[in-house]
Design an enzyme around this catalytic site. Structure first.
Site, mmCIF file in Angstrom:
data_model
loop_
_atom_site.group_PDB
_atom_site.id
_atom_site.type_symbol
_atom_site.label_atom_id
_atom_site.label_comp_id
_atom_site.label_asym_id
_atom_site.label_seq_id
_atom_site.Cartn_x
_atom_site.Cartn_y
_atom_site.Cartn_z
ATOM 1 N N SER A 1 0.864 -1.183 0.000
ATOM 2 C CA SER A 1 0.000 0.000 0.000
ATOM 3 C C SER A 1 0.895 1.226 0.000
ATOM 4 C CB SER A 1 -0.863 -0.005 1.265
ATOM 5 O OG SER A 1 -1.371 1.288 1.534
ATOM 6 N N TYR B 1 -2.861 -0.782 10.199
ATOM 7 C CA TYR B 1 -2.762 -1.069 8.763
ATOM 8 C C TYR B 1 -1.415 -0.605 8.215
ATOM 9 C CZ TYR B 1 -4.253 -0.994 3.826
ATOM 10 O OH TYR B 1 -4.370 -1.196 2.467
HETATM 11 P P1 NAP Z 1 -11.547 -5.933 0.177
HETATM 12 O O1 NAP Z 1 -12.624 -5.585 -0.777
HETATM 13 O O2 NAP Z 1 -11.758 -5.721 1.644
HETATM 14 O O3 NAP Z 1 -11.140 -7.477 -0.092
HETATM 15 C C1 NAP Z 1 -10.266 -8.119 0.793
HETATM 16 C C2 NAP Z 1 -10.408 -9.610 0.558
HETATM 17 O O4 NAP Z 1 -9.590 -10.315 1.500
HETATM 18 C C3 NAP Z 1 -11.845 -10.115 0.736
HETATM 19 O O5 NAP Z 1 -12.142 -11.049 -0.275
HETATM 20 C C4 NAP Z 1 -11.784 -10.814 2.096
HETATM 21 O O6 NAP Z 1 -12.700 -11.880 2.223
HETATM 22 C C5 NAP Z 1 -10.366 -11.359 2.062
HETATM 23 N N1 NAP Z 1 -9.886 -11.702 3.411
HETATM 24 C C6 NAP Z 1 -9.889 -10.912 4.502
HETATM 25 N N2 NAP Z 1 -9.364 -11.578 5.547
HETATM 26 C C7 NAP Z 1 -9.030 -12.819 5.100
HETATM 27 C C8 NAP Z 1 -8.452 -13.971 5.707
HETATM 28 N N3 NAP Z 1 -8.114 -13.982 7.006
HETATM 29 N N4 NAP Z 1 -8.261 -15.078 4.952
HETATM 30 C C9 NAP Z 1 -8.635 -15.079 3.645
HETATM 31 N N5 NAP Z 1 -9.176 -14.011 2.999
HETATM 32 C C10 NAP Z 1 -9.374 -12.906 3.734
HETATM 33 O O7 NAP Z 1 -10.201 -5.140 -0.161
HETATM 34 P P2 NAP Z 1 -9.631 -4.520 -1.531
HETATM 35 O O8 NAP Z 1 -9.919 -3.053 -1.565
HETATM 36 O O9 NAP Z 1 -10.008 -5.392 -2.685
HETATM 37 O O10 NAP Z 1 -8.069 -4.664 -1.225
HETATM 38 C C11 NAP Z 1 -7.388 -5.866 -1.488
HETATM 39 C C12 NAP Z 1 -5.958 -5.698 -1.008
HETATM 40 O O11 NAP Z 1 -5.415 -4.478 -1.534
HETATM 41 C C13 NAP Z 1 -5.844 -5.575 0.511
HETATM 42 O O12 NAP Z 1 -4.642 -6.199 0.940
HETATM 43 C C14 NAP Z 1 -5.729 -4.063 0.734
HETATM 44 O O13 NAP Z 1 -5.041 -3.766 1.935
HETATM 45 C C15 NAP Z 1 -4.926 -3.675 -0.462
HETATM 46 N N6 NAP Z 1 -5.037 -2.268 -0.847
HETATM 47 C C16 NAP Z 1 -6.247 -1.721 -1.129
HETATM 48 C C17 NAP Z 1 -6.290 -0.376 -1.548
HETATM 49 C C18 NAP Z 1 -7.569 0.316 -1.892
HETATM 50 O O14 NAP Z 1 -7.529 1.545 -2.086
HETATM 51 N N7 NAP Z 1 -8.684 -0.380 -1.969
HETATM 52 C C19 NAP Z 1 -5.114 0.350 -1.672
HETATM 53 C C20 NAP Z 1 -3.900 -0.248 -1.332
HETATM 54 C C21 NAP Z 1 -3.873 -1.565 -0.936
HETATM 55 P P3 NAP Z 1 -14.185 -11.593 2.767
HETATM 56 O O15 NAP Z 1 -14.863 -10.808 1.688
HETATM 57 O O16 NAP Z 1 -14.750 -12.965 2.973
HETATM 58 O O17 NAP Z 1 -14.018 -10.816 4.043
HETATM 59 C C1 GCO Z 2 -7.264 4.631 4.139
HETATM 60 C C2 GCO Z 2 -7.364 3.811 2.897
HETATM 61 C C3 GCO Z 2 -5.980 3.377 2.454
HETATM 62 C C4 GCO Z 2 -6.107 2.540 1.228
HETATM 63 C C5 GCO Z 2 -4.787 2.154 0.701
HETATM 64 C C6 GCO Z 2 -3.960 3.327 0.303
HETATM 65 O O1 GCO Z 2 -8.128 4.484 5.018
HETATM 66 O O2 GCO Z 2 -6.321 5.434 4.215
HETATM 67 O O3 GCO Z 2 -8.174 2.663 3.105
HETATM 68 O O4 GCO Z 2 -5.358 2.681 3.493
HETATM 69 O O5 GCO Z 2 -6.807 1.373 1.491
HETATM 70 O O6 GCO Z 2 -4.102 1.287 1.544
HETATM 71 O O7 GCO Z 2 -2.828 2.819 -0.365
#
Ligand code: NAP
Ligand code: GCO
Length: 260
Positions: free
Chosen positions: A145, A158
């Site tokens: 991230s 986080y």
């Molecule tokens: P999301 O919609 O919350 O999806 C996360 C997924 O992880 C869900 O399918 C969830 O399953 C699964 N999960 C959670 N805990 C788990 C566990 N203990 N074992 C197996 N699966 C598990 O998140 P997203 O926005 O797609 O993000 C995906 C990844 O990208 C995360 O690592 C997040 O930190 C990272 N990220 C996101 C952003 C952003 O802006 N969205 C930016 C930077 C990084 P359930 O649905 O069953 O809970």
């Molecule tokens: C927040 C956001 C971020 C994004 C992402 C940014 O609350 O600041 O959820 O953490 O998920 O990780 O890179």
């Protein structure tokens, strides 16, 4: 020069890929030729996702296990190896966030985020590495991230987890290079997904704040992450390891809009 971005004949495991970023990454890997394996915590979400993948022309294999449960992970990796084959590409995507001011966050809340976002990728990587070594190499891609680099209020657990995941990426890259396993990260900026929906909805002030802090002037889309994951999963990145590729619209490069 023929640069090889093809994933034909490869097996990719993407954790937490029933929707959101994980599913977008899995679909991109499938488009490049990989066979897709994914997991989630709940069978109903696995079943629904398999339908979604099928509608997108992707044959995906879903398994129910918690990435923090080492026994369940090892049993599932053994089952996947038997039913699908040895894993070539692991994408540690599964993760959670808790937005709670540090003074109010319980140790249990903090531990849960660290467990899923940092311990989980370690447990998964440790479980798939022997198969990769047996195959002569592999690719591990950790979804970090921009919070691997920066902090903000309410996301202490986080940011600590994602900062640790950046260093885990670098360390495993060093330990496993001799086995031709490349370990890299993708650091998304602010991406429009369900996880960030609370920050964008109903005119939330964070929405305009992020757009103002991002040189590209927009939230990222899950599609923005698809090219980077294919690159890091393919032979095109065989000399890239221990690197976190930030896909953030320039936010980490930017001091902020200067006063007129
Ligand atoms: P999301 O919609 O919350 O999806 C996360 C997924 O992880 C869900 O399918 C969830 O399953 C699964 N999960 C959670 N805990 C788990 C566990 N203990 N074992 C197996 N699966 C598990 O998140 P997203 O926005 O797609 O993000 C995906 C990844 O990208 C995360 O690592 C997040 O930190 C990272 N990220 C996101 C952003 C952003 O802006 N969205 C930016 C930077 C990084 P359930 O649905 O069953 O809970
Ligand atoms: C927040 C956001 C971020 C994004 C992402 C940014 O609350 O600041 O959820 O953490 O998920 O990780 O890179």
């Amino acid at each position: 020069m023929s640069v090889n971005f093809s994933l034909q004949g490869k097996i990719a495991l993407v954790t937490g890929a029933t929707h959101g970023i994980g599913m977008a990454l899995a679909k991109a890997l499938a488009d490049a030729g990989a066979k897709i394996v994914f997991n989630d915590l709940v069978q109903e979400r696995i079943d629904a996702a398999i339908k979604d993948y099928k509608e997108a022309g992707v044959e995906a294999y879903g398994y129910v296990f918690d990435v923090t449960d080492e026994e369940a992970v090892n049993a599932s990796i053994a089952k996947i190896t038997q039913e699908v084959g040895l894993i070539d590409i692991l994408v540690n995507n599964a993760g959670i966030i808790k937005r709670i001011p540090a003074v109010e966050m319980t140790a249990a809340d903090f531990r849960q985020v660290i467990d899923i976002d940092l311990n989980g990728p370690f447990i998964m990587s440790k479980s798939v590495a022997p198969g990769m070594i047996k195959k002569g190499g592999g690719k591990i891609i950790n979804i970090c991230s921009m919070m691997s680099e920066l902090g903000r209020e309410t996301v202490s657990a986080y940011a600590a987890a994602k900062g640790g995941l950046k260093m885990l990426t670098k360390n495993l890259a060093c330990e496993w290079a001799e086995f031709n396993i490349q370990v890299n990260g993708i650091g998304p900026g602010y991406i429009a997904t369900a996880q960030t929906a609370p920050l964008r909805e109903d005119g939330h002030p964070f929405n305009s704040f992020i757009i103002g802090r991002t040189p590209a002037g927009r939230w990222g889309e899950i599609e923005d992450l698809q090219g980077p994951v294919v690159f890091l999963a393919s032979e095109a990145s065989n000399f890239v390891t221990g690197h976190v590729l930030y896909v953030d619209g320039g936010i980490l490069a930017y001091i902020g809009k200067q006063p007129k």
